[in-house]
Structures are given as C-alpha cells and as structure tokens.
Design a protein around this motif. Sequence first.
Motif, short mmCIF file in Angstrom:
data_model
loop_
_atom_site.label_atom_id
_atom_site.label_comp_id
_atom_site.label_asym_id
_atom_site.label_seq_id
_atom_site.Cartn_x
_atom_site.Cartn_y
_atom_site.Cartn_z
N ARG A 18 8.85 -8.01 -1.04
CA ARG A 18 9.60 -7.25 0.04
C ARG A 18 8.70 -7.46 1.26
NH1 ARG A 18 13.41 -3.26 -0.02
NH2 ARG A 18 12.94 -2.73 -2.12
N THR A 19 7.64 -7.37 1.51
CA THR A 19 6.92 -7.63 2.64
C THR A 19 7.03 -9.09 3.09
OG1 THR A 19 4.80 -7.70 1.27
CG2 THR A 19 5.58 -5.58 2.49
N ASP A 20 6.86 -10.10 2.15
CA ASP A 20 6.88 -11.40 2.42
C ASP A 20 8.38 -11.92 3.04
OD1 ASP A 20 4.54 -11.93 1.36
OD2 ASP A 20 5.21 -12.83 -0.37
N TRP A 68 -2.76 -8.59 8.63
CA TRP A 68 -2.25 -8.38 7.34
C TRP A 68 -3.36 -7.62 6.44
CZ3 TRP A 68 -0.30 -14.30 6.17
CH2 TRP A 68 0.61 -14.38 6.97
N MET A 105 6.78 -5.27 9.90
CA MET A 105 7.30 -6.29 9.15
C MET A 105 6.22 -7.32 9.40
SD MET A 105 11.49 -5.93 10.05
CE MET A 105 12.02 -7.27 9.52
N THR A 140 14.87 -5.65 4.06
CA THR A 140 13.51 -5.93 3.61
C THR A 140 12.69 -4.35 3.74
OG1 THR A 140 12.70 -6.31 6.00
CG2 THR A 140 13.58 -8.13 4.85
N LYS A 171 3.22 -7.17 7.44
CA LYS A 171 3.40 -7.30 5.95
C LYS A 171 2.83 -5.88 5.38
CE LYS A 171 3.14 -12.24 4.94
NZ LYS A 171 2.60 -13.41 3.92
N VAL A 172 3.07 -4.89 6.03
CA VAL A 172 3.06 -3.43 5.45
C VAL A 172 4.19 -2.99 4.85
CG1 VAL A 172 2.37 -1.17 6.05
CG2 VAL A 172 1.01 -3.20 7.18
N PRO A 173 4.34 -2.35 3.62
CA PRO A 173 5.48 -1.85 3.20
C PRO A 173 6.18 -0.82 4.26
CG PRO A 173 4.00 -2.08 1.41
CD PRO A 173 3.12 -2.27 2.89
N ALA A 177 10.11 -9.56 4.51
CA ALA A 177 10.08 -9.03 5.99
C ALA A 177 9.48 -9.82 6.95
CB ALA A 177 9.46 -7.67 6.01
N LYS A 205 5.09 -6.80 -2.73
CA LYS A 205 4.89 -8.23 -2.06
C LYS A 205 6.06 -9.17 -1.81
CE LYS A 205 1.82 -12.38 -2.16
NZ LYS A 205 2.93 -13.17 -1.72
N THR A 230 2.09 2.63 3.02
CA THR A 230 3.31 2.40 3.55
C THR A 230 3.39 3.18 5.02
OG1 THR A 230 4.11 3.31 1.44
CG2 THR A 230 5.66 3.51 3.09
#
Length: 374
Positions: A335-337, A177, A285, A306, A288-290, A339, A333, A265
């Motif tokens: 979006r990554t959470d 992470w 995903m 996501t 937790k990386v965009p 995902a 954050k 990203t």
Amino acid sequence: MRFCFVDRDSAHSIWSLIDKIAQSLIENDHKVIYCILREEGSTHTRSYPDGVEIKYIEVPRKKNILFLLIAIIRFTRIFKKIVSCIDVLHTNFAYPGVFAKYIASKHNVKVITTHHEIYSSMNFYWRIMVRLTQKMTDAGVYISDQVCESFKPLHNLPRREITIKNGVDISYLSTFWPDSSVSNDKYRVVCPGRLVPEKGQQYLLDAWPAVLLKYPTAQLYIIGSGTNKAYLQDRAKALGIIANTHFTGWLPKEDTLKLMSTADTCVIPSDGTQEGFGLVVAEVMAMKVPLVCSDIPVFREIAQDTAIFFTKCNSIALSKELINTINIENNVKNRTDAAFTRVNTCFDEKIMVNNYLELYNNLLDKNEGRRELI
C-alpha cells in the motif's frame, strides 16, 4: 519581471508552496517580493529563500470587526506603495488577497489568485468580496478538482481558469522513509494538523479507547496548536486516555516530519468542510507511512486506493480501521509503495512549479518585450 506574493504570515503551508515557485523565478533572474500581513504580537517565524525581498505589513490582531477594518485600512495604505513597482501579483487566501487584487486592478499589473479554500467554507462576507474581485483576476487557479467544483457559481468571472494541483518535495520527504530495521515496541499513531474542530482530532480521541482496549500500550501523538487544544486535552482526560496521548504543540516542519516518520500509522481525520487539498496527505504518501484518513472527496482525489478510509466524523468506524491496520501489517508495504508511486507521478512539486511558470508566461504580454520565464 517583478513578482509579488501576498498572504498572512500564519499561512505556513501556502508559503512553503510559494517558496518553490519563488526559487525558480529567482534562478531565472526575476525579482520576487513577499508581502506578508503580520498581526501584532505574532510569534510565527520561518526562513525564506535567498534573494526574496520581504515586506511585512503589521496590522492589529483581529479581535473584532473594528480591528479588522483598521487592519484592512493599514494594509491597503501600505500595499499601494508596493504595487506600483511590480508586474505580477499572486494572491492566495481571501484575506488579504481580495484587497491586494482591488489595488492591483488600478495599475497595469497581472493578477493571479490561487484558491485553496472550498468556496462554501468561507463566511458570507468573504464570499461576497471574492465574487466582486474575481473579475479583476487574470487567472483563477484551483488546487484540486474539489475546489474547482466548489467555485462553480463563480466560473467564467476570471479571464482564465485552470487547475494546478499542489506539489510536495519528493526528494526531501523520501529522506524520512521509515527505517525498516527499527520497529516501535509500542504501536504509534501520529496525527498532524491545526487543532481546530474542522480537523477532526476529537473523533480520533473518541476512537482511541477502543484501540487501547485491544492494544493497551499504543501511543497517540497529536501535533499542532490551535483554538481547540484545551478542549482536546480535557476530552483526553475525561476519556481516561491521557497517559497514552501526547500533545506536542506546534513543531518546526523538520521535527514534525521526523515524528511522522516514526508512526506505524498517520491519521488525518478532517471533516472535509475546509479541506481544499490536504497537503499532509500527499506528504504522508511520499514518506511511505501507512495512512488512515476520513472518506472525503478531496482525500479520495489525492490518495485514491492507497489509503485506508473511514466514514468522516465517525469515531467507531475510525477505531475499527485502526485496529484492522494493526492486524494487516503484512499488506502495509504494498500500500505504501503504491502511495509513493502515485504522489511521485501526480504531486511532485516540480510539476506544480512548471505549471505556474507556464501560466505566468501565457499571461504576460510578450509583445511588450517581456522575457519568457522558462
């Protein structure tokens, strides 16, 4: 019980999935054999789970059809000696899977084939051989709804069909992470994948000048090796972006994940012709990386809402989404959470392994006194 898994040594992603299944089988006192087709001169190296018996079958490199035929003959001759001492054969890619299945069909061996490829992405001759050997298959497994749909012309040929979606090691990937206390002084985009046209790195390069126009210090890292490497490097030079573009070459898995974890990203720009699942999408995903990826059905199946999607093979659309991603950092954050929650719920490798063990149990004839696997 004696289980044999067959594939090429270059199928790194496939073997990483098989490793998890093999570990569970060994823990339950079963014997596992990896039958690995290795082309002469191959430099691929990897470690294997403790307790797995490794059998390499060395074949000539596929320079032309003659060398392929020699490779097939050599593989089948050696595999005939292996198949006599196994109970279950599990194949993956068509080469060398179809030949292993044919030989196994002559013995009292249960045959499972996991289909990772979109059926139409295989060439005409491999499609014929897959069709011919489907009736020799006790269970055909599809790794995604998209792969299952692509095999519709062959449905009902295997004795059983099931979809078991690929899984990733959530606990391991969560160790990568991103550290929120550390921020890049330059916007960083990472793109992992084989350097072949189908993976779409050329569209990312074509999108990069527009990103640099607005963010001149942005850095692009392209991870991987492949036949398209020279073309991509020449393209980066021609576009005048080589100073901000880094070709790392092939990296070990851990090094790849470390670099991905530093990304602002991750971009997965595949054109969709060969994507049966997109394991790297699930990995991003879980980390937790965009994520920005091409809008193809299987990526939608995995990521749903996501990820940020762009029209496939469209560098203008990709550049706009990359710039938008930089501009909406406050929404990252959430979006990554989301995902991570999705991949943890749907694509945990434990789910995948349990589904395969259950499949093996259902296929094996318990009336012959064979022990259950779970």
